[in-house]
Every structure is written in structure tokens, then in C-alpha cells.
Scaffold this motif. Structure first.
Motif, short mmCIF file in Angstrom:
data_model
loop_
_atom_site.label_atom_id
_atom_site.label_comp_id
_atom_site.label_asym_id
_atom_site.label_seq_id
_atom_site.Cartn_x
_atom_site.Cartn_y
_atom_site.Cartn_z
N VAL A 270 0.85 -1.13 0.04
CA VAL A 270 -0.14 -0.01 -0.08
C VAL A 270 0.75 1.22 -0.15
N GLY A 271 2.03 1.29 0.72
CA GLY A 271 2.76 2.20 0.85
C GLY A 271 3.56 2.77 -0.36
N MET A 272 3.84 1.72 -1.41
CA MET A 272 4.41 1.92 -2.58
C MET A 272 3.18 2.42 -3.73
N ALA A 273 2.28 1.97 -3.59
CA ALA A 273 0.95 2.38 -4.18
C ALA A 273 0.78 3.89 -4.17
N PHE A 274 0.81 4.35 -2.64
CA PHE A 274 0.84 5.66 -2.37
C PHE A 274 1.97 6.59 -2.93
N ALA A 276 3.62 6.00 -5.31
CA ALA A 276 3.64 6.11 -6.61
C ALA A 276 2.66 7.41 -7.09
N GLU A 277 1.35 7.15 -6.32
CA GLU A 277 0.51 8.13 -6.61
C GLU A 277 0.95 9.75 -6.31
N LEU A 278 1.54 9.77 -5.23
CA LEU A 278 2.15 11.00 -4.89
C LEU A 278 3.33 11.39 -5.99
N SER A 279 3.84 10.62 -6.15
CA SER A 279 4.83 11.13 -7.19
C SER A 279 4.11 11.48 -8.54
N ARG A 280 3.28 10.85 -9.19
CA ARG A 280 2.49 11.06 -10.30
C ARG A 280 1.91 12.64 -10.10
N ARG A 281 1.23 12.96 -8.83
CA ARG A 281 0.49 14.08 -8.62
C ARG A 281 1.39 15.36 -8.33
N ALA A 282 2.71 14.72 -7.87
CA ALA A 282 3.70 15.98 -7.72
C ALA A 282 4.25 16.49 -9.14
N GLY A 283 3.95 15.64 -10.19
CA GLY A 283 4.47 16.14 -11.32
C GLY A 283 5.76 15.27 -11.67
N ARG A 284 6.23 14.29 -11.00
CA ARG A 284 7.53 13.76 -10.87
C ARG A 284 7.55 12.26 -11.58
N LEU A 285 6.27 11.83 -11.90
CA LEU A 285 6.33 10.47 -12.57
C LEU A 285 5.25 10.24 -13.58
N GLU A 287 2.17 8.83 -15.72
CA GLU A 287 1.00 8.05 -15.26
C GLU A 287 1.06 6.60 -15.60
N ASP A 288 1.84 6.05 -16.79
CA ASP A 288 1.62 4.78 -16.88
C ASP A 288 2.81 3.90 -15.82
N THR A 289 3.67 4.35 -15.41
CA THR A 289 4.67 4.12 -14.33
C THR A 289 3.88 3.95 -12.97
N ALA A 290 3.32 5.04 -12.59
CA ALA A 290 2.34 5.04 -11.73
C ALA A 290 1.52 4.14 -11.41
N GLY A 291 0.68 3.72 -12.52
CA GLY A 291 -0.43 2.93 -12.56
C GLY A 291 0.15 1.45 -12.64
N ARG A 352 -2.98 14.32 1.36
CA ARG A 352 -4.47 13.62 1.62
C ARG A 352 -5.00 13.19 0.20
N ASP A 353 -4.79 14.04 -0.78
CA ASP A 353 -5.51 13.57 -2.13
C ASP A 353 -4.89 12.37 -2.60
N ALA A 354 -3.35 12.16 -2.68
CA ALA A 354 -2.89 10.94 -2.97
C ALA A 354 -3.42 9.71 -2.20
N PHE A 355 -3.60 9.80 -0.87
CA PHE A 355 -3.99 8.76 -0.05
C PHE A 355 -5.44 8.35 -0.40
N GLU A 356 -6.30 9.53 -0.56
CA GLU A 356 -7.85 9.32 -0.84
C GLU A 356 -7.87 8.52 -2.25
N ALA A 357 -7.02 9.08 -3.17
CA ALA A 357 -7.15 8.14 -4.48
C ALA A 357 -6.92 6.52 -4.42
N LEU A 358 -6.31 6.16 -3.28
CA LEU A 358 -6.03 4.72 -3.02
C LEU A 358 -7.34 4.18 -2.74
N SER A 359 -8.18 4.72 -1.85
CA SER A 359 -9.50 4.29 -1.35
C SER A 359 -10.31 4.30 -2.32
N ARG A 360 -10.40 5.23 -3.33
CA ARG A 360 -11.24 5.29 -4.36
C ARG A 360 -11.16 4.17 -5.33
N SER A 361 -9.65 3.99 -5.78
CA SER A 361 -9.30 2.89 -6.72
C SER A 361 -9.78 1.64 -6.13
#
Length: 365
Positions: A270-274, A276-285, A287-291, A352-361
Motif C-alpha cells: 500500500v505504501g508503494m502504491a501511495f 507512486a500516486e504521490l509521485s504522479r500528482r507531484a508531477g514527477r512520475l 501516469e503509466d509507471t505510476a499505474g 491527503r489527495d494521493a491517499f484518498e485516491a487509493l481508497s477510491r481505486s
């Protein structure tokens, strides 16, 4: 025997021996020791007895609780008392036989008894082999957090006998695979391809695939800790050992939130999924690698989400993370495959938004 050796060029160089039958080499590594103490959980009582019988020296068995329950001050004191009663000296050795929690504890005992005695690590799980037993970190837990008390102490050698994996439940193998996946994302993308090609084979303890994955993951960690045993070199793009904490900031908070009833790998997944999503939302990664994180982890049956209402408690727990410096929260993130970076003091809304994205997924799976 199919045996490979991996050199760890740390302050005190040592070898990690990997393969079916690696345990048979133990007598030669303790040949000069007068006595050995084997620290092990109850489930490995029989294996510990066989191990002691194979060595031509006096032996002592110290049985400790299973899993994270072993990593307490009370258990540590009991180990010290057993060594004192037996009169252990610097001519003797300590062996840690078990999963990552057991080897964390046993390594700490060895590093502190008489300020350091010979230590041999014999991990019996995937997680122990690819993570806890390699790298020289030892420690115990406090009620305030995981591994808050510990030392850096290299083992004399690490024996990873893959035959131990054949007796493990698939849940335990799956948990260890989370750390293997981590090695793939931060350093060796071939690991990810191997898993994607056949996730079921990656979980088969008798197959060739898991052997290759374990060896590759150990090689990643050996290379990293050989350059930075004490996690001191995170300067600019040189992350050193800190990159091994990918997914661990939230992962450790989840373990604490679950009162250590979750397996380590489940929380780190779960920590890695988070991360990755944080990396994507920060504009550093991208979308495909995050997913790809979610796809690989879920293919192995690992979790990638957590209840959204747990965020306040998790956020508070992360303040005690070992990477936090001067009250500044730091996350290991990815900028691309095999290139980790540090995200320092991220915006609270972003977290918070990156974490909430995990629960939505989780509702979309």
C-alpha cells in the motif's frame, strides 16, 4: 547444490550465500567459534535443533515469540539474560534463524552483547532474505513506532537456503514479494517484467522464477548498502540507502495502525502504491509507471488501498518516521523506473489527495 554468492562491500565485507542447500555451509562459518546461540521462533524449534547438531561446538537455544512480537525490550532483555547465564564471550557466535523480525532482533542482540560478537543470519522467509537479513540494520520496536531503537551491524555471513520457502504459506511468500517489487521499481526493472510474465510462478516456492527474483532483489540491496551502510549519502540525486525506504513511510504507519497484525509486505505494498500516486500528482512520475505499481502488486495478490478515514492517524504516525528530519517529512518517490528521488515537505492537501485516491481505486477493482 545450486549456490550463488553475493558480495556486500560494506565496512566489514561479507557474503550472502543463496541457493538450495546453503544451510549446509554453516559449520564452516562457525568452525572457529567455541559456542553458538541460536535465536529462533517456536515454529522453527526442530530446524534449530538440527542446525545445532550439525555444528561441532557447544550450543544454546533461545526461543523468542514469532514475528513482530519478538521485537520488544522484554524479549531483548531475556536474550541478554540467557547469554549472561551461559557465560557467552567474544569467542562465541549468535545465529538468527527465522523471518525478518527474528533476524532484526538477533542482529541487535549480537551487536550489543559485549559490544559486538560474531553474527550469522539465516533468514527463512522471502522478506527476510531480500530485506531484513541483508544490509546490517538491526532493531526492536517501541509503542511509538517500528524500529526506533537499533544499530548498524554487519553479519559475518548470511545463508539464504531457498528450501525454507517450500514450507511457507503463500501469504508469507506474497508478503515478501512486495520488497522484491520495490527492488524492481527503484533499481532493476527486469524484476517487474519477470513477475508480469507469470505472477503465479513468482509465488511458486519450488520453481526457478522465485529463485531468480530473490537473487536479483538481494543483488539490488547488496549494491545499495555496500555504498552506504549507515544511510548518510542522500545529497541531491545521490539517495544512497534511503532509496530502500520507497513505500515505507506510509507502510510503517499502516503497520502501527494495524498493531502489527498486517504482514510487513502488505503494508509496504500500500505504501508503494501511495508513493507512486504521490509521485504522479507531484508531477514527477508519468501516469503509466505510476499505474504499473497497482497492476504488478495486485497481480501478486497484494493490497494497494486503505480506508480513507484512517488518514488522520496515519498522518500523525508518519511524523515519527526515521526519514523525518528536523520535523520535516520526507518521502522517497520515483521520477522514472530505477530512479528514486526525495520529496521534502509535500503540501498536506497533496498528501491527503494521493491517499484518498487509493481508497477510491479500491472501488474500481
Amino acid at each position: 547444490m545450486r549456490i550463488s554468492t553475493i558480495d556486500v562491500t560494506a565496512e566489514r565485507p561479507y557474503q550472502v550465500v543463496v541457493g538450495q542447500g546453503a544451510l549446509e555451509l554453516l559449520p564452516q562459518y562457525v568452525a572457529e567459534q567455541r559456542r553458538i546461540a541460536v535465536i529462533h521462533p517456536p515454529v522453527l524449534r526442530e530446524q534449530a535443533s538440527k542446525l545445532r547438531s550439525a555444528c561441532d561446538c557447544q550450543t544454546l537455544s533461545i526461543e523468542v515469540p514469532a514475528a513482530e512480537a519478538a521485537k520488544t525490550g522484554e524479549t531483548l532483555q531475556r536474550c541478554w539474560d540467557a547469554l549472561a547465564e551461559a557465560g557467552f564471550t567474544r569467542s562465541d557466535a549468535i545465529i538468527g534463524l527465522g523471518g525478518g523480525a527474528t533476524t532484526d532482533l538477533a542482529g541487535f542482540v549480537a551487536s550489543t552483547w559485549l559490544r559486538g560478537v560474531t553474527y550469522v543470519s539465516i533468514p527463512t522467509t522471502v522478506l527476510g532474505m531480500v530485506d531484513a537479513a541483508v544490509g546490517g540494520k538491526t532493531g526492536i520496536n517501541l509503542s511509538a513506532g517500528k524500529n526506533l531503537v537499533g544499530t548498524f551491524y554487519e553479519p559475518y555471513t548470511v545463508l539464504c537456503d531457498l528450501s525454507f520457502l517450500e514450507g511457507l504459506p503463500v501469504e508469507e511468500i506474497r508478503s515478501g514479494m512486495a520488497e522484491v517489487v520495490k527492488a524492481g521499481f527503484i533499481a532493476d526493472p527486469a524484476i517487474l517484467t519477470i513477475i508480469e510474465d507469470d505472477p503465479a510462478a513468482a509465488l511458486d516456492p519450488k520453481g526457478e522464477v522465485i529463485c531468480a527474483l530473490v537473487k536479483r532483489a538481494i543483488e539490488v540491496k547488496a549494491a545499495v548498502v555496500g555504498d552506504d551502510l549507515r544511510e548518510r549519502t542522500s545529497v541531491g540525486r545521490d539517495l544512497g540507502r534511503e532509496q530502500l525506504n520507497y513505500g515505507h513511510t506510509l507502510g510503517h504507519a499502516i503497520e502501527r495502525h494495524q498493531r502489527y497484525t498486517w504482514r510487513h509486505g502488505e503494508a509496504i505494498s500500500v505504501g508503494m502504491a501511495f508513493a507512486a500516486e504521490l509521485s504522479r500528482r507531484a508531477g514527477r512520475l508519468d501516469e503509466d509507471t505510476a499505474g504499473r505499481h497497482g497492476r504488478v502488486l495486485r497481480a501478486l495478490g497484494l493490497p494497494t488501498s486503505y480506508p480513507a478515514d484512517a488518514w488522520p492517524e496515519l498522518r500523525e504516525a508518519m511524523n515519527l518516521d526515521k526519514k523525518t528530519r528536523a520535523s520535516t517529512l520526507r518521502f522517497v518517490i520515483l521520477e522514472q523506473l530505477a530512479r528514486a528521488a526525495i520529496l521534502e515537505s509535500p503540501d498536506e492537501d497533496l498528501l491527503r489527495d494521493a491517499f484518498e485516491a487509493l481508497s477510491r481505486s479500491a472501488t474500481l477493482d
